[in-house]
Design a protein around this motif. Structure first.
Motif, short mmCIF file in Angstrom:
data_model
loop_
_atom_site.label_atom_id
_atom_site.label_comp_id
_atom_site.label_asym_id
_atom_site.label_seq_id
_atom_site.Cartn_x
_atom_site.Cartn_y
_atom_site.Cartn_z
N GLY A 80 0.83 -1.19 0.00
CA GLY A 80 0.00 0.00 0.00
C GLY A 80 0.88 1.25 0.00
O GLY A 80 2.10 1.15 -0.08
N PRO A 81 0.25 2.43 0.06
CA PRO A 81 -1.18 2.68 0.17
C PRO A 81 -1.96 2.24 -1.08
O PRO A 81 -1.37 1.99 -2.12
CB PRO A 81 -1.25 4.20 0.38
CG PRO A 81 0.00 4.72 -0.24
CD PRO A 81 1.05 3.66 -0.03
N PRO A 98 -2.12 8.58 -9.43
CA PRO A 98 -3.43 7.89 -9.39
C PRO A 98 -3.96 7.70 -7.98
O PRO A 98 -3.21 7.39 -7.05
CB PRO A 98 -3.13 6.55 -10.06
CG PRO A 98 -1.96 6.81 -10.95
CD PRO A 98 -1.12 7.80 -10.18
N ILE A 99 -5.26 7.88 -7.85
CA ILE A 99 -5.97 7.67 -6.59
C ILE A 99 -7.04 6.59 -6.75
O ILE A 99 -7.36 5.87 -5.82
CB ILE A 99 -6.63 8.98 -6.11
CG1 ILE A 99 -5.56 10.04 -5.86
CG2 ILE A 99 -7.45 8.76 -4.86
CD1 ILE A 99 -6.15 11.40 -5.51
N TYR A 100 -7.60 6.49 -7.95
CA TYR A 100 -8.69 5.57 -8.24
C TYR A 100 -8.32 4.63 -9.39
O TYR A 100 -7.44 4.94 -10.19
CB TYR A 100 -9.96 6.34 -8.65
CG TYR A 100 -10.43 7.35 -7.64
CD1 TYR A 100 -11.22 6.96 -6.56
CD2 TYR A 100 -10.08 8.70 -7.76
CE1 TYR A 100 -11.65 7.88 -5.64
CE2 TYR A 100 -10.52 9.62 -6.84
CZ TYR A 100 -11.31 9.22 -5.77
OH TYR A 100 -11.72 10.14 -4.85
N PRO A 204 -3.12 1.78 4.85
CA PRO A 204 -3.98 2.91 4.51
C PRO A 204 -4.26 3.02 3.03
O PRO A 204 -3.54 2.48 2.19
CB PRO A 204 -3.17 4.11 4.99
CG PRO A 204 -1.75 3.66 4.84
CD PRO A 204 -1.76 2.20 5.20
N ALA A 205 -5.32 3.75 2.70
CA ALA A 205 -5.62 4.09 1.31
C ALA A 205 -4.82 5.31 0.90
O ALA A 205 -4.25 6.02 1.74
CB ALA A 205 -7.12 4.38 1.15
N VAL A 206 -4.76 5.55 -0.39
CA VAL A 206 -4.12 6.75 -0.89
C VAL A 206 -4.90 7.96 -0.40
O VAL A 206 -6.13 7.98 -0.44
CB VAL A 206 -4.08 6.73 -2.44
CG1 VAL A 206 -3.51 8.03 -2.97
CG2 VAL A 206 -3.25 5.54 -2.93
#
Length: 208
Positions: A80-81, A98-100, A204-206
């Protein structure tokens, strides 16, 4: 079990096809074993790995490997993230890190948003189909605990394809039942395993 061991088990313990000339040629049994492995993989998503995609500036969409069944997660590293599997309209047409991600299973593509503005390596966790058919030299790729399911699938198909008088219909139906039960058990097992071992749970996520 490897390929020859699967064939031997089928002939001696299940199909009782031990006298030559055999009712089922090795080539036919290998084809059915390979179809069984592919079908079991599609039904259970039991084969998983991580592949890398290297992004290019101003390119948002990339081809997934042809063996990909489903993308489970995409990370900026193997720990991750994590990117989110959703599209925020505010990022359509934008450029940056990129996030998605969005997958198109019909086209076998994955799209990253915002559109990457530089080269970077993304890590795609996915379920997949087998790379190779089962043969004398190629072992099954699915875990050995599922090889019994392969035997039931192959026996089911073999008995149906060589039964001019209908004498094997009950036995074929029993092997079909046992195969489908193995699929249900595997799906339940992998569902609980993935719930407890999803890499995104502990990382965690971005940041948006």
């Amino acid at each position: 079990m490897n390929g020859p061991e699967l064939i031997e088990t089928l002939r001696q313990d299940i199909l009782l096809d031990i006298a030559k000339p055999y009712l089922w040629r090795d080539e036919a049994l290998y084809r059915m074993l390979s179809l069984g492995q592919r079908t079991f993989s599609e039904d259970t998503h039991c084969l998983e790995d991580v592949v890398e995609i290297v992004t290019e500036p101003d390119v948002s969409t990339y081809k997934l490997e042809g063996t990909t069944l489903r993308v489970r997660a995409v990370g900026l590293s193997e720990q991750g993230p994590w990117l989110s599997p959703a599209v925020h309209r505010g990022h359509l047409g934008a450029k940056g890190s990129p996030i998605y991600y969005v997958t198109n299973n019909t086209k076998g593509e994955i799209t990253f948003l915002p559109t990457p503005d530089k080269e970077a390596t993304l890590f795609v966790y996915r379920s997949r189909l087998p790379y190779c058919d089962i043969s004398d030299t190629k072992k099954p790729e699915i875990p050995e605990r599922h090889h019994e399911a392969l035997l039931h699938f192959t026996a089911w198909r073999a008995l149906l394809t060589n039964d001019p008088d209908g004498n094997h219909s009950a036995s074929a139906a029993n092997h079909e039942k046992l195969y489908l039960q193995a699929v249900r058990d595997a799906k339940r097992r992998y569902y609980h395993f993935r719930m407890n071992n999803d890499p995104r749970i502990s990382n965690p996520a971005v940041r948006r």
